[in-house]
Scaffold this active site. Structure first.
Site, PDB file in Angstrom:
ATOM      1  N   ASP A  86       0.827  -1.212   0.000  1.00  0.00           N
ATOM      2  CA  ASP A  86       0.000   0.000   0.000  1.00  0.00           C
ATOM      3  C   ASP A  86       0.859   1.259   0.000  1.00  0.00           C
ATOM      4  O   ASP A  86       0.387   2.346  -0.339  1.00  0.00           O
ATOM      5  CB  ASP A  86      -0.952  -0.005   1.206  1.00  0.00           C
ATOM      6  CG  ASP A  86      -0.218  -0.274   2.502  1.00  0.00           C
ATOM      7  OD1 ASP A  86       0.520   0.608   2.962  1.00  0.00           O
ATOM      8  OD2 ASP A  86      -0.368  -1.381   3.071  1.00  0.00           O
ATOM      9  N   GLY A 138       9.523 -11.761  -0.197  1.00  0.00           N
ATOM     10  CA  GLY A 138      10.431 -11.162   0.769  1.00  0.00           C
ATOM     11  C   GLY A 138      11.396 -12.170   1.387  1.00  0.00           C
ATOM     12  O   GLY A 138      12.520 -11.814   1.755  1.00  0.00           O
ATOM     13  N   ASP A 155       6.198  -5.500   7.016  1.00  0.00           N
ATOM     14  CA  ASP A 155       4.828  -4.958   6.998  1.00  0.00           C
ATOM     15  C   ASP A 155       3.976  -5.970   6.232  1.00  0.00           C
ATOM     16  O   ASP A 155       3.592  -5.755   5.095  1.00  0.00           O
ATOM     17  CB  ASP A 155       4.866  -3.601   6.295  1.00  0.00           C
ATOM     18  CG  ASP A 155       3.503  -2.947   6.224  1.00  0.00           C
ATOM     19  OD1 ASP A 155       2.533  -3.482   6.791  1.00  0.00           O
ATOM     20  OD2 ASP A 155       3.400  -1.892   5.568  1.00  0.00           O
ATOM     21  N   SER A 156       3.702  -7.077   6.899  1.00  0.00           N
ATOM     22  CA  SER A 156       3.125  -8.222   6.186  1.00  0.00           C
ATOM     23  C   SER A 156       1.659  -8.427   6.534  1.00  0.00           C
ATOM     24  O   SER A 156       1.140  -7.848   7.488  1.00  0.00           O
ATOM     25  CB  SER A 156       3.882  -9.490   6.581  1.00  0.00           C
ATOM     26  OG  SER A 156       3.592  -9.801   7.915  1.00  0.00           O
ATOM     27  N   THR A 157       1.025  -9.288   5.758  1.00  0.00           N
ATOM     28  CA  THR A 157      -0.293  -9.772   6.120  1.00  0.00           C
ATOM     29  C   THR A 157      -0.137 -10.739   7.302  1.00  0.00           C
ATOM     30  O   THR A 157       0.976 -10.979   7.787  1.00  0.00           O
ATOM     31  CB  THR A 157      -0.941 -10.483   4.912  1.00  0.00           C
ATOM     32  OG1 THR A 157       0.079 -11.145   4.176  1.00  0.00           O
ATOM     33  CG2 THR A 157      -1.610  -9.518   3.981  1.00  0.00           C
ATOM     34  N   ASP A 158      -1.233 -11.313   7.750  1.00  0.00           N
ATOM     35  CA  ASP A 158      -1.192 -12.203   8.917  1.00  0.00           C
ATOM     36  C   ASP A 158      -0.458 -13.510   8.571  1.00  0.00           C
ATOM     37  O   ASP A 158      -0.270 -13.822   7.393  1.00  0.00           O
ATOM     38  CB  ASP A 158      -2.628 -12.463   9.390  1.00  0.00           C
ATOM     39  CG  ASP A 158      -3.315 -11.146   9.712  1.00  0.00           C
ATOM     40  OD1 ASP A 158      -2.693 -10.334  10.405  1.00  0.00           O
ATOM     41  OD2 ASP A 158      -4.433 -10.920   9.228  1.00  0.00           O
TER      42      ASP A 158
HETATM   43  N1  SAM Z   1      -0.731  -3.223   7.573  1.00  0.00           N
HETATM   44  C1  SAM Z   1      -1.209  -4.455   7.155  1.00  0.00           C
HETATM   45  C2  SAM Z   1      -1.801  -5.364   8.192  1.00  0.00           C
HETATM   46  O1  SAM Z   1      -1.173  -5.710   9.179  1.00  0.00           O
HETATM   47  O2  SAM Z   1      -2.965  -5.714   8.042  1.00  0.00           O
HETATM   48  C3  SAM Z   1      -0.329  -5.119   6.189  1.00  0.00           C
HETATM   49  C4  SAM Z   1      -0.497  -4.415   4.895  1.00  0.00           C
HETATM   50  S1  SAM Z   1       0.431  -4.871   3.541  1.00  0.00           S
HETATM   51  C5  SAM Z   1      -0.731  -4.515   2.309  1.00  0.00           C
HETATM   52  C6  SAM Z   1       0.788  -6.583   3.588  1.00  0.00           C
HETATM   53  C7  SAM Z   1       1.387  -7.063   2.279  1.00  0.00           C
HETATM   54  O3  SAM Z   1       2.272  -8.144   2.519  1.00  0.00           O
HETATM   55  C8  SAM Z   1       0.360  -7.582   1.278  1.00  0.00           C
HETATM   56  O4  SAM Z   1       0.229  -6.674   0.210  1.00  0.00           O
HETATM   57  C9  SAM Z   1       0.919  -8.939   0.828  1.00  0.00           C
HETATM   58  O5  SAM Z   1       0.784  -9.158  -0.550  1.00  0.00           O
HETATM   59  C10 SAM Z   1       2.375  -8.828   1.271  1.00  0.00           C
HETATM   60  N2  SAM Z   1       3.063 -10.109   1.457  1.00  0.00           N
HETATM   61  C11 SAM Z   1       2.570 -11.248   2.011  1.00  0.00           C
HETATM   62  N3  SAM Z   1       3.502 -12.213   1.983  1.00  0.00           N
HETATM   63  C12 SAM Z   1       4.621 -11.682   1.396  1.00  0.00           C
HETATM   64  C13 SAM Z   1       5.907 -12.188   1.090  1.00  0.00           C
HETATM   65  N4  SAM Z   1       6.251 -13.457   1.374  1.00  0.00           N
HETATM   66  N5  SAM Z   1       6.799 -11.351   0.501  1.00  0.00           N
HETATM   67  C14 SAM Z   1       6.469 -10.058   0.205  1.00  0.00           C
HETATM   68  N6  SAM Z   1       5.255  -9.534   0.472  1.00  0.00           N
HETATM   69  C15 SAM Z   1       4.346 -10.317   1.070  1.00  0.00           C
END
Ligand code: SAM
Length: 275
Positions: A86, A138, A155-158
């Site tokens: 984002d 990542g 700053d990842s998803t869950d």
């Molecule tokens: N602030 C947020 C939350 O805690 O709900 C996180 C927002 S951010 C949009 C999370 C991002 O991590 C997502 O867009 C997702 O595609 C990315 N993501 C997940 N796994 C990943 C990985 N292995 N490498 C890079 N990005 C990753």
């Protein structure tokens, strides 16, 4: 007809939001992506039905995940953000004039594209000349870069799906090696209210790798329970005791120098998770 969105991150409890309109909804290679406009929080990014960020409360998360490590490091020049498509963390990172380069490593290019389209207030710094965007995993990126970054922000998803490997001891060891000799890492580490076992495990995993490990909290209205934890792992500089008297002033809405110190004072049930 009223349209309500029910967010389902936590089993047996949910937040609901009244929706004005759906701006985009698509299945990407990695997840179900939606950006909706809501009455109470404005435009909102959801991935797999889970709220990631909203126009109204995004500043809390993005300021705290960026400024705690960047004000702790004495001279952060090179910063890596893993996830964070984002662009909110990058926007805050680039408020620090010492930063020469900020790399965004996001696995899903659709998150970047749609946030640029519908959330310009958050994604506005992704076109900054100091920002380099890398679309990829990542885990692989961190493995392939050694001794390179002063600060790494996860700053990842869950911890499910593509993000599962971004939580845990073996990834934190790779992060340690990817950091410079006095580098600092930070990750969003879930809610101690609903997921205490995740917070405890992640803290212990980071603590097994970093000489200094600290957990802090911030209040994020759209995340389950509002109680949100972040974990910092540092090779040299302690984020809690760092001297901020000479640090520069930047434009923020949540972060202050006083809060930088205060956020490490934990409620007892959270402090217990760090023992
Ligand atoms: N602030 C947020 C939350 O805690 O709900 C996180 C927002 S951010 C949009 C999370 C991002 O991590 C997502 O867009 C997702 O595609 C990315 N993501 C997940 N796994 C990943 C990985 N292995 N490498 C890079 N990005 C990753």
């Amino acid at each position: 007809m009223d349209m309500w969105l029910k967010e389902g991150q936590i089993e047996n409890a949910a937040m609901t939001y009244k929706i004005k309109e759906t701006l985009v909804r698509k299945k990407t290679e990695y997840q179900d992506l939606a950006i909706v406009d809501t009455y109470s929080f404005g435009r909102m990014l959801l991935l797999d039905g889970i709220v990631q960020t909203t126009i109204k409360d995004e500043y809390v998360y993005h300021e705290m995940i960026a400024h705690i490590p960047l004000f702790t490091h004495p001279n952060p020049k090179k910063v890596l953000v893993v996830g964070g498509g984002d662009g909110g963390a990058i926007r805050e990172v680039l408020k620090h004039p010492s930063v020469e380069k900020a790399v965004l490593c996001e696995i899903d290019k659709e998150v970047i594209n749609e946030c640029k389209r519908f959330l310009p207030e958050i994604s506005c710094a992704l076109d900054d000349a100091r920002c380099e965007i890398f679309v990829g995993d990542g885990i692989k990126y961190v493995h392939e870069h050694k001794n390179e970054f002063d600060v790494i922000i996860v700053d990842s998803t869950d911890p499910f799906g593509a993000a599962e490997g971004l939580f845990g001891g073996s990834f934190y060891k790779e992060i340690y090696d990817c950091l410079t000799e006095d580098g600092i890492f930070i990750a969003q580490t879930e809610t101690p209210f609903y997921l205490p076992e995740v917070v405890k495990r992640v803290y212990n995993d980071a603590n097994a790798v970093f000489p200094i490990t600290k957990l802090f909290m911030a209040g994020i209205p759209t995340y389950p329970s509002g109680f949100w934890s972040f974990t910092v792992g540092s090779k040299k500089h302690d984020p809690e005791t760092v001297d901020l008297s000479n640090s520069i002033d930047i434009d923020t809405k949540y972060y202050t120098k006083k809060l930088h110190k205060a956020c490490f004072v934990l409620p007892k049930f959270v402090e217990d998770l760090t023992k």
